[in-house]
Scaffold this motif. Structure first.
Motif, PDB file in Angstrom:
ATOM      1  N   SER A  24      64.387 -17.800 -48.010  1.00  0.00           N
ATOM      2  CA  SER A  24      64.457 -18.798 -49.081  1.00  0.00           C
ATOM      3  C   SER A  24      64.948 -20.146 -48.558  1.00  0.00           C
ATOM      4  O   SER A  24      64.505 -21.196 -49.008  1.00  0.00           O
ATOM      5  N   MET A  25      65.839 -20.120 -47.562  1.00  0.00           N
ATOM      6  CA  MET A  25      66.335 -21.379 -46.992  1.00  0.00           C
ATOM      7  C   MET A  25      65.237 -22.109 -46.223  1.00  0.00           C
ATOM      8  O   MET A  25      65.232 -23.339 -46.183  1.00  0.00           O
ATOM      9  N   LYS A  26      64.288 -21.375 -45.644  1.00  0.00           N
ATOM     10  CA  LYS A  26      63.172 -22.006 -44.934  1.00  0.00           C
ATOM     11  C   LYS A  26      62.266 -22.784 -45.885  1.00  0.00           C
ATOM     12  O   LYS A  26      61.549 -23.689 -45.462  1.00  0.00           O
ATOM     13  N   CYS A  27      62.307 -22.454 -47.161  1.00  0.00           N
ATOM     14  CA  CYS A  27      61.461 -23.132 -48.153  1.00  0.00           C
ATOM     15  C   CYS A  27      62.010 -24.500 -48.560  1.00  0.00           C
ATOM     16  O   CYS A  27      61.329 -25.265 -49.233  1.00  0.00           O
ATOM     17  N   VAL A  28      63.246 -24.801 -48.182  1.00  0.00           N
ATOM     18  CA  VAL A  28      63.877 -26.075 -48.542  1.00  0.00           C
ATOM     19  C   VAL A  28      63.672 -27.052 -47.398  1.00  0.00           C
ATOM     20  O   VAL A  28      64.180 -26.852 -46.288  1.00  0.00           O
ATOM     21  N   GLU A  29      62.942 -28.099 -47.675  1.00  0.00           N
ATOM     22  CA  GLU A  29      62.623 -29.090 -46.654  1.00  0.00           C
ATOM     23  C   GLU A  29      63.877 -29.812 -46.175  1.00  0.00           C
ATOM     24  O   GLU A  29      64.734 -30.207 -46.960  1.00  0.00           O
TER      25      GLU A  29
END
Length: 70
Positions: A24-29
């Motif tokens: 989920s953290m990878k989805c935050v630019e």
């Protein structure tokens, strides 16, 4: 989701759910990496929740000191 119910919290706070947090953290630019001294849920809480973290720490310290004199 971790604050939705006790069941979700138990699931998401389990160490086996770390991969969910990382995905989920990878989805935050442009999200900076989680510091090595924090776990992912604590880091996300620090970044995305608007309550004052300093005041919470101070209040818990005061309550801890009060417990010493009880």
């Amino acid at each position: 989701l971790a604050r939705t119910s006790k069941a979700f919290r138990a699931l998401l706070m389990n160490k086996s759910s770390r991969s969910l947090w990382l995905a989920s953290m990878k989805c935050v630019e442009d999200l900076p990496k989680c510091p090595p001294y924090m776990n992912e849920p604590a880091y996300i809480n620090l970044l995305f929740f608007s309550h004052c973290h300093v005041r919470v720490l101070i209040q818990s310290d005061i309550l801890s000191e009060m417990d010493l004199y009880a």
